[in-house]
Design an enzyme around this catalytic site. Structure first.
Site, PDB file in Angstrom:
ATOM      1  N   CYS A   1       3.740  -4.335   6.455  1.00  0.00           N
ATOM      2  CA  CYS A   1       3.202  -4.264   5.010  1.00  0.00           C
ATOM      3  C   CYS A   1       4.564  -3.881   4.199  1.00  0.00           C
ATOM      4  CB  CYS A   1       2.197  -3.273   5.050  1.00  0.00           C
ATOM      5  SG  CYS A   1       0.566  -3.474   5.665  1.00  0.00           S
TER       6      CYS A   1
ATOM      7  N   HIS B   1       0.949  -1.256   0.164  1.00  0.00           N
ATOM      8  CA  HIS B   1       0.094   0.079  -0.024  1.00  0.00           C
ATOM      9  C   HIS B   1       0.975   1.186   0.032  1.00  0.00           C
ATOM     10  CE1 HIS B   1       0.686   1.225   4.420  1.00  0.00           C
ATOM     11  NE2 HIS B   1       0.582  -0.118   4.662  1.00  0.00           N
TER      12      HIS B   1
END
Length: 206
Positions: A180, A163
């Site tokens: 992430c 992301h």
């Protein structure tokens, strides 16, 4: 050219030095201390005075042994130098993510469509390595644990996703994610997000 210079010619100088292994960063067009060191290294290897300045003799020697850099060499897709892709990335549609070079490549049938810089989790919240697939996408996602925005999220392993990170864009590698794969180029990621489909492969390797 010397320390403090800023021009297209400096960018070309850096690209030519990079092509023969004297400069390991992407060209910036700014002649800083790293460029001066690279020039000094080149001069030393060629028996020239190691001044760190690019005079007429140094420039002539460098251009004689290197090709005119193309646009990709002058403006590489990533700040970090791309490494050799993992063999698992060479078939199908793959988000090919390297912890060695801190890069993500969106690849289709072995060809790189686009590439971008990424960062990963810290030693306390490491990004998992292996072969995964995208099982959920969300243009506007907010972490349910950390309550931070995760735009263009593409989940591949539990709560771990590729992301956009405004923190990465602002602080670079001074920070880390909670596991992430953070991307700092929002425009590039937005384009990839529009192309990636559920089920597409994700390979995270070192």
């Amino acid at each position: 050219m010397s320390t403090g210079s800023k021009s297209k010619q400096v960018r070309e100088l850096q690209a030519r030095l990079r092509a023969i292994g004297h400069f390991d960063r992407s060209p910036t067009g700014y002649y800083g201390t790293m460029t001066a060191s690279a020039v000094s290294s080149f001069q030393g290897k060629r028996g020239l005075d190691r001044t760190g300045r690019t005079d007429t003799v140094t420039w002539a020697r460098l251009t004689a042994m290197t090709k005119q850099p193309d646009r990709d060499a002058l403006y590489p897709p990533t700040t970090n130098k791309l490494d050799k892709p993992d063999p698992r990335c060479l078939k199908g549609r793959v988000l090919c993510i390297s912890k060695t070079s801190d890069t993500l490549r969106w690849m289709v049938d072995g060809k790189v469509v686009t590439a971008m810089d990424v960062r990963f989790g810290s030693q306390y919240t490491p990004t998992r390595e292996g072969t995964f697939s995208v099982f959920q996408k969300s243009r506007h996602w907010t972490s349910t644990i950390y309550h931070t925005p995760m735009p263009y999220a593409m989940f591949f392993s539990g709560g771990q996703a590729v992301h956009y990170s405004s923190d990465f864009a602002a602080r670079g590698y001074a920070g880390a994610s909670h596991g992430c794969v953070n991307v700092r180029d929002e425009g590039k990621l937005a384009s990839v997000f529009s192309q990636v489909k559920l089920g597409d492969q994700v390979v995270v390797y070192r």
